[in-house]
Enzyme design. Structure first.
Site, PDB file in Angstrom:
ATOM      1  N   THR A 181       0.842  -1.201   0.000  1.00  0.00           N
ATOM      2  CA  THR A 181       0.000   0.000   0.000  1.00  0.00           C
ATOM      3  C   THR A 181       0.876   1.250   0.000  1.00  0.00           C
ATOM      4  O   THR A 181       1.995   1.210   0.526  1.00  0.00           O
ATOM      5  CB  THR A 181      -0.861  -0.043   1.285  1.00  0.00           C
ATOM      6  OG1 THR A 181      -1.735  -1.150   1.167  1.00  0.00           O
ATOM      7  CG2 THR A 181      -1.658   1.219   1.502  1.00  0.00           C
ATOM      8  N   THR A 232      -0.327   1.354   6.980  1.00  0.00           N
ATOM      9  CA  THR A 232      -0.271   0.222   6.067  1.00  0.00           C
ATOM     10  C   THR A 232      -0.162  -1.047   6.887  1.00  0.00           C
ATOM     11  O   THR A 232       0.525  -1.076   7.905  1.00  0.00           O
ATOM     12  CB  THR A 232       0.923   0.312   5.102  1.00  0.00           C
ATOM     13  OG1 THR A 232       1.021  -0.935   4.395  1.00  0.00           O
ATOM     14  CG2 THR A 232       2.234   0.595   5.814  1.00  0.00           C
TER      15      THR A 232
HETATM   16  N1  ASP Z   1      -3.953  -1.716   4.717  1.00  0.00           N
HETATM   17  C1  ASP Z   1      -4.234  -2.257   3.431  1.00  0.00           C
HETATM   18  C2  ASP Z   1      -5.566  -2.929   3.466  1.00  0.00           C
HETATM   19  O1  ASP Z   1      -5.835  -3.669   4.355  1.00  0.00           O
HETATM   20  C3  ASP Z   1      -3.221  -3.232   2.942  1.00  0.00           C
HETATM   21  C4  ASP Z   1      -1.798  -2.835   3.141  1.00  0.00           C
HETATM   22  O2  ASP Z   1      -1.496  -1.856   3.791  1.00  0.00           O
HETATM   23  O3  ASP Z   1      -0.956  -3.516   2.609  1.00  0.00           O
HETATM   24  O4  ASP Z   1      -6.346  -2.753   2.583  1.00  0.00           O
END
Ligand code: ASP
Length: 452
Positions: A181, A232
């Site tokens: 992300t 993230t």
């Molecule tokens: N936080 C993001 C989600 O759950 C994924 C990530 O940060 O990699 O959609």
């Protein structure tokens, strides 16, 4: 002149992330490519902020660059759902006004962060999802892509390399390899904070699953009185604990520093190996921290700092920020600016705009000539009765300012007011201002004629 002075004295700070992935999963060339992508995006943000652009513009531009980079799980490089398609989420927030916009589950938008910003500026809503968001994108004419656009990780690659790996195919959604992300937080020279986050979500998520990234308060939050945050990691955990807001709330209500608040969230609120976050405070302190093995990230500020990492030493990076004198200076400029706009509104005969900086509350107090008026509407009415036309209003000027800091987020301003009109009047004023999440507001206004 004041605005120029403010930006000359102004400092800026920015942090970015490209997901809480574990760098040991990438070979050397992949690591170098990721760092190059982070540097390029950080450079864009640095340029914008150094030339006086708003933190919102910087955040959007940085995230667009990361969305276009196929190495990150956002925009072009987004992972797929269990039904093998990309569903993208993004949000952006303006710390000055607390305006925010978000989209979730979009499948043809090249840059979801820009669509999120349009939701913020062009609708009265905060979050649009799936078909409705796509329809809004059509109305707004934003660039669209064929879903196949999201299926190539590197330029020239037909298929995503990591998908051919059987082991990774069966990996748990929380496999750090898929945490890519992107996010950005920034403080601009005008003292305004902004935050944004964009993602393809977690790998093999159920169709329709929405993570924390487009949820204001979970994956993204910004308020000028405290900080801007982008997270993230495993989104469900960030939503459960309202992580981004939790950081700001600790500062606002418990008087914690940004560093303490982030550390508390990463070590105590969240379980180990869940993710990371980046944050910047209103005094320009940057804090980046992860409780996973790594987090692709970067930080830059007007002191000359410029660095990117795939993993932080001791899992945290914290800068000192600007001293309180700088923050006070900046607040002084912000308040002067507010008073200057107020004077201009008066001199244009616009009482509604003149009233803008007052606290829109029944608890606003206004005292003059031995009388106290309470409440925003009553004060506004009183002005309108007392000054029915331009002649009665005359030409207002304020001078001889004296500032006194009463407490963090509380200020007193003394000065002299003059009304030039047929029968000129002048006197002294005392203003008490408080810093609310969306900026400084006058909570008490006392005026007296010089004679009394
Ligand atoms: N936080 C993001 C989600 O759950 C994924 C990530 O940060 O990699 O959609």
């Amino acid at each position: 002149l004041r605005a120029e002075e403010a930006s000359a004295a102004g400092r800026w700070a920015i942090a970015i992330h490209g997901g809480a992935g574990d760098p040991s999963k990438w070979n050397e060339a992949e690591q170098a490519a990721r760092c190059a992508g982070l540097k390029a995006a950080l450079e864009i943000g640095k340029q914008r902020l150094a030339s006086g652009n708003s933190s919102l513009d910087a955040v959007e531009a940085v995230i667009r660059a990361l969305e276009d980079d196929p190495l990150f799980n956002a925009g072009r490089g987004s992972v797929r759902t269990s039904a093998d398609r990309a569903e993208l989420d993004a949000s952006i927030m303006d710390g000055k006004t607390l305006s925010c916009g978000a989209v979730a589950g979009v499948a043809t938008i090249k840059n979801p962060i820009s669509l999120a910003r349009l939701v913020m500026t062009e609708t009265k809503h905060v979050l649009l999802v799936a078909d409705g968001a796509e329809q809004f994108a059509t109305e707004q004419n934003v660039p669209r892509v064929d879903p196949a656009y999201f299926f190539s990780r590197r330029a020239g690659d037909g298929e995503r390399e990591d998908r051919e790996d059987g082991e990774d195919r069966d990996a748990a959604p929380s496999n750090p390899r898929y945490l890519g992300t992107v996010g950005c937080v920034a403080l601009d020279v005008h003292g305004n904070l902004a935050a944004g986050t964009s993602t393809g979500g977690t790998d093999k998520k159920l169709p329709g699953r929405v993570g924390d990234s487009p949820i204001v308060g979970a994956g993204t939050y910004a308020a000028n009185d405290t900080c801007a945050v982008s997270g993230t990691g495993i989104g469900e955990e960030y939503i459960r604990h309202a992580i981004a807001y939790h950081i700001a709330a600790q500062m606002r209500y418990a008087g914690r520093t940004l560093e303490q608040a982030v550390d508390q969230a990463m070590r105590q609120t969240l379980q180990p190996n869940v993710g990371g976050l980046i944050a910047v405070s209103s005094s320009g302190q940057l804090v980046l921290q992860h409780n996973t093995n790594g987090m692709s990230c970067g930080a830059a500020d007007s002191s000359g700092r410029f660095e990117v990492h795939l993993q932080l030493a001791d899992r945290v990076l914290s800068t000192s920020g600007y001293d309180s004198q700088t923050t006070i200076e900046r607040d002084r400029h912000v308040v002067l600016d507010l008073l200057e706009k107020q004077v201009a509104a008066w001199n244009e005969g616009n009482i509604d705009r003149f009233m803008e900086p007052y606290w829109k509350s029944d608890e606003l107090t206004f005292s003059s000539g031995g009388q106290i008026t309470r409440g925003y509407s009553a004060t506004s009415e009183r002005y309108k009765t007392r000054y029915p036309n331009r002649e009665a209003m005359g030409r207002l000027s304020l001078s001889d300012f004296e500032f006194l800091w009463l407490a963090p987020g509380a200020m007193q301003v003394l000065g002299v007011w003059k009304l030039e009109r047929e029968e000129p009047v002048e006197g002294r004023f005392t203003l008490v201002l408080r810093k609310f999440p969306d900026g400084w507001k006058i909570v008490h206004d006392h005026t007296s004629a010089r004679a009394n």
